[in-house]
Write a protein that holds these residues in place. Structure first.
Motif, mmCIF file in Angstrom:
data_model
loop_
_atom_site.group_PDB
_atom_site.id
_atom_site.type_symbol
_atom_site.label_atom_id
_atom_site.label_comp_id
_atom_site.label_asym_id
_atom_site.label_seq_id
_atom_site.Cartn_x
_atom_site.Cartn_y
_atom_site.Cartn_z
ATOM 1 N N GLY A 1 0.796 -1.220 0.000
ATOM 2 C CA GLY A 1 0.000 0.000 0.000
ATOM 3 C C GLY A 1 0.829 1.271 0.000
ATOM 4 N N GLU A 2 2.119 1.156 0.281
ATOM 5 C CA GLU A 2 2.981 2.339 0.323
ATOM 6 C C GLU A 2 3.396 2.755 -1.089
ATOM 7 N N ARG A 3 3.542 4.052 -1.255
ATOM 8 C CA ARG A 3 4.028 4.645 -2.494
ATOM 9 C C ARG A 3 5.501 4.987 -2.268
ATOM 10 N N VAL A 4 6.371 4.487 -3.137
ATOM 11 C CA VAL A 4 7.809 4.602 -2.930
ATOM 12 C C VAL A 4 8.449 5.287 -4.137
ATOM 13 N N TYR A 5 9.376 6.203 -3.872
ATOM 14 C CA TYR A 5 10.116 6.873 -4.924
ATOM 15 C C TYR A 5 11.380 6.076 -5.226
ATOM 16 N N VAL A 6 11.558 5.706 -6.493
ATOM 17 C CA VAL A 6 12.749 4.974 -6.931
ATOM 18 C C VAL A 6 13.677 5.975 -7.604
ATOM 19 N N LYS A 7 14.816 6.237 -6.961
ATOM 20 C CA LYS A 7 15.781 7.196 -7.482
ATOM 21 C C LYS A 7 16.742 6.479 -8.421
#
Length: 167
Positions: A133-139
């Motif tokens: 359910g988490e939204r994660v930023y992929v750098k």
């Protein structure tokens, strides 16, 4: 940088090294002897092919031994509801409006074409330890990245079907 390996990775590497030393090495040396016995080496393709196979085997042995020497044993320390090593994760890519399923593995077993991503890859690092359910930023680099949403986490611990990557 140390290679991150599981105990199963180490076992598979040691088995491959033993097989290559006891079986493949013997076969390769025999092939070189047979090709050399055919006479003139200047135009003997079989001899050069046998030598190449022998050298490739020796190179693979050195590569695997070096990998073991420069490794650290890792285990899955994630919680029951967090993304961890050997877990199968369903990700939603917002920019592409697509859903993909990946298994998080060590770098020696990583194969993105087979749906296995390394914990050392940008996406693997980003989602490790996060919950469904988490939204994660992929750098990806200093100026680029994207968001993924973790849709589902399956706790899989079986790594017996995972193959060790070749060179």
């Amino acid at each position: 940088m140390k290679n991150q390996l599981t105990k199963d990775d180490v076992r598979k590497i040691e088995e491959e090294i033993e097989h290559r030393k006891l079986v493949v090495r013997k076969e390769a040396l025999e092939a070189v002897k047979e090709a050399r016995a055919q006479g003139d080496l200047s135009e003997n393709f079989e001899y050069y092919a046998a030598k190449k196979d022998k050298n490739r085997n020796e190179s693979r042995i050195r590569y695997l031994e070096r990998m073991l020497k420069n490794s650290v044993i890792v285990e899955d320390t994630s919680g029951s509801d967090e993304v961890g090593l050997n877990n199968t994760v369903t990700l939603y890519f917002e920019d592409d409006d697509e859903t993909e399923v990946y298994k998080l593995v060590t770098s020696i077993r990583g194969n993105s074409l087979d749906g296995k991503i390394s914990t050392e890859s940008p996406i693997g690092k980003a989602i490790l330890g996060h919950k469904a359910g988490e939204r994660v930023y992929v750098k990806v680099n200093d100026s680029a990245g994207y968001y993924v949403e973790i849709r589902e986490i399956q706790k899989t611990t079986d790594e017996t079907q995972d193959q060790i990557r070749s060179f």
